[in-house]
Enzyme design. Structure first.
Site, PDB file in Angstrom:
ATOM      1  N   GLU A  18      18.845 -11.288  24.703  1.00 45.83           N
ATOM      2  CA  GLU A  18      18.250 -11.077  23.344  1.00 45.83           C
ATOM      3  C   GLU A  18      18.736  -9.778  22.778  1.00 45.83           C
ATOM      4  O   GLU A  18      19.239  -8.863  23.411  1.00 45.83           O
ATOM      5  CB  GLU A  18      16.678 -10.606  23.561  1.00 45.83           C
ATOM      6  CG  GLU A  18      15.934 -11.897  23.670  1.00 45.83           C
ATOM      7  CD  GLU A  18      14.362 -11.325  23.744  1.00 45.83           C
ATOM      8  OE1 GLU A  18      14.073 -10.413  23.234  1.00 45.83           O
ATOM      9  OE2 GLU A  18      13.545 -12.229  24.339  1.00 45.83           O
ATOM     10  N   HIS A  68      19.644 -16.829  15.893  1.00 46.87           N
ATOM     11  CA  HIS A  68      19.784 -17.116  17.182  1.00 46.87           C
ATOM     12  C   HIS A  68      21.103 -18.088  17.179  1.00 46.87           C
ATOM     13  O   HIS A  68      21.358 -18.946  16.206  1.00 46.87           O
ATOM     14  CB  HIS A  68      18.651 -18.304  17.824  1.00 46.87           C
ATOM     15  CG  HIS A  68      17.425 -17.481  17.840  1.00 46.87           C
ATOM     16  ND1 HIS A  68      17.112 -16.787  19.113  1.00 46.87           N
ATOM     17  CD2 HIS A  68      16.306 -16.992  17.059  1.00 46.87           C
ATOM     18  CE1 HIS A  68      15.866 -16.300  19.174  1.00 46.87           C
ATOM     19  NE2 HIS A  68      15.524 -16.345  17.797  1.00 46.87           N
ATOM     20  N   CYS A  97       8.938 -12.200  16.854  1.00 47.59           N
ATOM     21  CA  CYS A  97       8.587 -12.157  17.974  1.00 47.59           C
ATOM     22  C   CYS A  97       7.657 -13.284  18.334  1.00 47.59           C
ATOM     23  O   CYS A  97       6.453 -13.347  18.256  1.00 47.59           O
ATOM     24  CB  CYS A  97       8.390 -10.862  18.495  1.00 47.59           C
ATOM     25  SG  CYS A  97       8.167 -10.784  20.263  1.00 47.59           S
ATOM     26  N   GLY A 148      13.290 -18.050  20.397  1.00 52.70           N
ATOM     27  CA  GLY A 148      14.708 -18.750  20.873  1.00 52.70           C
ATOM     28  C   GLY A 148      14.395 -20.083  21.458  1.00 52.70           C
ATOM     29  O   GLY A 148      15.117 -21.141  21.046  1.00 52.70           O
ATOM     30  N   CYS A 152      11.765 -16.123  25.654  1.00 55.07           N
ATOM     31  CA  CYS A 152      12.008 -15.878  24.194  1.00 55.07           C
ATOM     32  C   CYS A 152      11.455 -17.133  23.287  1.00 55.07           C
ATOM     33  O   CYS A 152      11.943 -18.084  23.283  1.00 55.07           O
ATOM     34  CB  CYS A 152      13.530 -15.721  23.920  1.00 55.07           C
ATOM     35  SG  CYS A 152      13.811 -15.300  22.074  1.00 55.07           S
TER      36      CYS A 152
HETATM   37  O1  ZDP Z   1      15.435 -11.061  17.235  1.00 60.42           O
HETATM   38  C1  ZDP Z   1      15.284 -10.109  18.033  1.00 60.42           C
HETATM   39  O2  ZDP Z   1      15.957  -8.992  17.981  1.00 60.42           O
HETATM   40  C2  ZDP Z   1      14.724 -10.261  19.566  1.00 60.42           C
HETATM   41  N1  ZDP Z   1      14.803  -9.391  20.625  1.00 60.42           N
HETATM   42  C3  ZDP Z   1      13.139  -9.996  19.007  1.00 60.42           C
HETATM   43  C4  ZDP Z   1      12.267 -10.573  20.138  1.00 60.42           C
HETATM   44  C5  ZDP Z   1      12.108 -11.989  20.280  1.00 60.42           C
HETATM   45  C6  ZDP Z   1      11.164 -12.573  21.438  1.00 60.42           C
HETATM   46  N2  ZDP Z   1      11.816 -12.674  22.756  1.00 60.42           N
HETATM   47  C7  ZDP Z   1      10.320 -13.759  21.243  1.00 60.42           C
HETATM   48  O3  ZDP Z   1       9.659 -14.316  21.947  1.00 60.42           O
HETATM   49  O4  ZDP Z   1      10.675 -14.388  19.957  1.00 60.42           O
HETATM   50  C8  ZDP Z   1      10.180 -11.605  21.680  1.00 60.42           C
END
Ligand code: ZDP
Length: 290
Positions: free
Chosen positions: A220, A171, A76, A232, A229
């Protein structure tokens, strides 16, 4: 009932409940409790719960995270910026002197990730190397040993040209002419749960405004539409470079604000952005988690 102290942080509006879990190897909150704590009406509200656990190997600490649906992602990006600030706060309260810039080495399910607290208050994270092969993302959209660049994915009766990149978590990136007109709530869940993605997927829609300025919207995995994200933003910069659409260094404008992303010649991706404490408090949870 037990009382759980927490701090609520956000990175560009991607918000998390941070828990000091240094006294135990296992998260003190269960996935079910995390779902309840993340509820914006019946709980604290958040896109996920993040735990600071004891070190693994030669790292300083371990990070784990539960999404707001209780699933556990590998990494994350916004969360690890928040985690770095949270740790600095805990260590400072404990009388440890902190000299900036300071780099922490954090064990995650995506390997060791290194956030650096800058004197400016921004946090720069060495996010590691992007993962590009279909088998590792994972996706069935290409031969398992191939990259997944500009492949066709059928969603909602439409053919979408997608590029897939993992930053530890998966992603799927689609370039569009106008990010504002993407019907995210309708198609987001269809991308997330598409059979081509056996581990589900995070999905980003990206408008290349200039080679050094990209606008994005995200759906997400396990959390739905969020304001930002971090993984992302890194994944889409890599995808844009692979498609010849942008420079290796660019500003990514997320709904909650901008991140600076660079895919360095070393093949590592660096992300710089803010992390902000909203408030600290304590919440009552039913018995101890697992
Ligand atoms: O890979 C997932 O299941 C995401 N929901 C994790 C969280 C990613 C996040 N938004 C980021 O900032 O990288 C927190």
């Amino acid at each position: 009932m037990t009382t759980l102290p927490f701090s609520k942080f956000h990175g560009l509006g991607n918000d998390f409940i941070l828990v000091d879990n240094r006294a135990s190897e296992l998260p003190v909150v269960s996935p079910e409790q995390a779902v309840a704590l993340c509820d914006r009406n019946f709980g604290i509200g958040g896109d996920g719960v993040i735990f600071v656990l004891p070190a693994t190997g030669d790292t300083d600490y371990t990070m784990r995270i539960y999404n707001s649906d209780g699933s556990e992602p590998e990494m994350c990006g916004n969360g690890i910026r928040c985690l770095a600030k949270f740790i600095a706060e805990l260590e400072t309260q404990e009388g440890k002197a902190l000299e900036l810039p300071h780099t922490y080495s954090i064990h995650t399910l995506a390997g060791t990730i290194r956030p650096t607290l800058q004197a400016s208050g921004q946090v720069t994270v060495d996010m590691g190397e992007p993962v590009l092969l279909a088998a590792d993302i994972p996706t069935t959209l290409a031969d398992q040993g191939d990259k997944v660049v500009d492949k066709t994915l059928q969603v909602a009766g439409q053919a979408w040209q997608v590029t897939c990149v993992s930053m530890g978590n998966p992603h799927c990136i689609t370039f569009v002419d106008d990010v504002a007109s993407v019907p995210l709530a309708d198609i987001g869940p269809l991308f997330e749960n598409h059979p081509a993605f056996p581990a589900r997927i995070n999905t980003e829609f990206v408008e290349v405004v200039r080679p050094d300025y990209l606008k994005m919207k995200v759906w997400e995995r396990g959390a739905g539409p969020t304001l930002a994200c971090g993984t992302g933003a890194c994944a889409l910069l890599v995808a844009a470079v692979l498609n010849g659409k942008c420079d290796r260094k660019a500003t990514v404008a997320l709904p909650g604000g901008p991140l600076e992303i660079e895919w360095a010649q070393s093949n590592r991706v660096f992300m710089t952005g803010p992390a902000t404490l909203v408030f600290s408090g304590q919440v009552t949870v039913e018995a101890a988690g697992r």
